[in-house]
Design a protein around this motif. Sequence first.
Motif, mmCIF file in Angstrom:
data_model
loop_
_atom_site.group_PDB
_atom_site.id
_atom_site.type_symbol
_atom_site.label_atom_id
_atom_site.label_comp_id
_atom_site.label_asym_id
_atom_site.label_seq_id
_atom_site.Cartn_x
_atom_site.Cartn_y
_atom_site.Cartn_z
ATOM 1 N N TYR A 121 0.837 -1.199 0.000
ATOM 2 C CA TYR A 121 0.000 0.000 0.000
ATOM 3 C C TYR A 121 0.871 1.248 0.000
ATOM 4 N N LEU A 122 0.605 2.166 -0.921
ATOM 5 C CA LEU A 122 1.302 3.443 -0.979
ATOM 6 C C LEU A 122 0.270 4.570 -0.929
ATOM 7 N N PRO A 123 0.272 5.374 0.134
ATOM 8 C CA PRO A 123 -0.615 6.549 0.143
ATOM 9 C C PRO A 123 -0.175 7.532 -0.941
ATOM 10 N N ALA A 124 -1.113 8.170 -1.585
ATOM 11 C CA ALA A 124 -0.785 9.109 -2.675
ATOM 12 C C ALA A 124 -1.278 10.506 -2.326
ATOM 13 N N PRO A 125 -0.584 11.541 -2.823
ATOM 14 C CA PRO A 125 -1.019 12.907 -2.538
ATOM 15 C C PRO A 125 -2.222 13.325 -3.377
ATOM 16 N N ARG A 126 -2.342 12.751 -4.555
ATOM 17 C CA ARG A 126 -3.452 13.117 -5.434
ATOM 18 C C ARG A 126 -3.771 11.918 -6.322
ATOM 19 N N GLU A 127 -4.991 11.865 -6.821
ATOM 20 C CA GLU A 127 -5.474 10.672 -7.495
ATOM 21 C C GLU A 127 -4.737 10.379 -8.803
ATOM 22 N N LEU A 134 -2.831 6.967 -9.833
ATOM 23 C CA LEU A 134 -3.070 6.224 -11.071
ATOM 24 C C LEU A 134 -1.766 6.017 -11.836
ATOM 25 N N GLY A 135 -0.885 7.019 -11.810
ATOM 26 C CA GLY A 135 0.413 6.870 -12.469
ATOM 27 C C GLY A 135 1.242 5.758 -11.850
ATOM 28 N N VAL A 136 1.270 5.708 -10.529
ATOM 29 C CA VAL A 136 2.041 4.666 -9.832
ATOM 30 C C VAL A 136 1.441 3.285 -10.120
ATOM 31 N N SER A 149 -14.663 12.676 -6.954
ATOM 32 C CA SER A 149 -14.094 13.998 -7.236
ATOM 33 C C SER A 149 -12.699 13.857 -7.848
ATOM 34 N N GLY A 150 -11.962 12.836 -7.422
ATOM 35 C CA GLY A 150 -10.603 12.629 -7.918
ATOM 36 C C GLY A 150 -10.549 12.077 -9.323
ATOM 37 N N LEU A 151 -11.682 11.614 -9.821
ATOM 38 C CA LEU A 151 -11.704 11.109 -11.197
ATOM 39 C C LEU A 151 -11.385 12.233 -12.186
ATOM 40 N N GLY A 152 -11.779 13.446 -11.811
ATOM 41 C CA GLY A 152 -11.463 14.596 -12.659
ATOM 42 C C GLY A 152 -9.965 14.766 -12.830
ATOM 43 N N TYR A 153 -9.233 14.678 -11.720
ATOM 44 C CA TYR A 153 -7.773 14.775 -11.806
ATOM 45 C C TYR A 153 -7.202 13.650 -12.671
ATOM 46 N N CYS A 154 -7.868 12.509 -12.682
ATOM 47 C CA CYS A 154 -7.327 11.331 -13.381
ATOM 48 C C CYS A 154 -7.569 11.357 -14.883
ATOM 49 N N LEU A 155 -8.427 12.242 -15.360
ATOM 50 C CA LEU A 155 -8.851 12.131 -16.763
ATOM 51 C C LEU A 155 -7.691 12.195 -17.746
#
Lengths: 186, 169
Positions: B50-56, B60-62, B80-86
């Motif tokens: 498990y790696l905590p991430a600062p942003r979604e 997704l990149g990791v 809400s984080g799906l927007g950052y992932c687009l």
Amino acid sequence: MLTLTSVVHELLDRHPDACLVASCGYPSRELFGAGDRPANFYLVGSMGMAGPVALGLATVRPDRLLVALDGDGSLLMNLGVLPMIAASGARLLHLVIDNGMHESTGGQQTVQRTDFTALALAAGYRSAARISRPGQLTALDTEHTPLLVQAVTGARAGIGPRVGPSPAQLVARLRDELSRPPAPAR
Amino acid sequence: MSAPAAETMLRALTEQRFRLATGVPCSLLKGLFAELEDPGSAARRAGLRYLPAPREDSALGVASGAAVAGERAVVLLQNSGLGYCLNVLTSFNLIYQVPVLLIVSWRGHDDTDAVEHDVIGRRLLPLLELFELPHQLLDRDDPAGSVHAAVAKMDQARRCAALLVTEPV
């Protein structure tokens, strides 16, 4: 003075066995032009994701040195990756080509000249160095990872070739490369 | 839904050979994160890192990097984080054909949630469908079956699939 071209050549000579993830735009094109091989993974989009993708690869293959070939613009876009890489303790060399501009899109200035080594150390990287002359990367101690190297460069002359293999081909050949057991120590 | 649902979901993931979890918390996913943060949990002992991430999008990149190396990986996030992932979804996962599983809390799926979830909540399914991302609603009576169904959809489409969570797990 360093250039993207000279840094990439020095990197390939210094770490011939490393797995390299290159940020989109000039870094990917430079690396492709300098010497394409299965362990090179080029991002054609997803600016800011060279660090995260390299970290994901590093968690699967901790025996292998992972290099994230980033730019000052692309790292500034995603500084949040620094604590994430630091927390992981991954065997990762974060090489930031700092030319002070978004060269891939025409040389627009980035936010500001930034001390990425200070940011990396504050985030918890085990070491960081700033280089500005040929030979410094070759001479660098890269044992203590995660490590960030800020390579201060001038502008590139011209532009590297477009990446040839398709994205899916890049994945297939890297996965094949990484499925092999670790190379014996030499 | 009680704490065991989280355990059941993570067991289903480890059975499906998932080895990396990362993401950004949501209160609806509290139970899952509690299991992931506990080094002694069944999921962690079964080999799920498990790696905590600062942003979604970084999560997704990791996860995508691990998937490129041949591992199965899951990202936990609020819608809400799906927007950052687009951008990562469209300029990485969908063109490199690298699927990872998304466990997405569906805030604002009805009219009872906080106002900041209204717009993305109403449009979540059309958004997923716009990018042809398969999705599966978590069935509170069969959390393991829902995980297996979501993974099957991901494998079949070879695209990121979303397991949608509307109640706390």
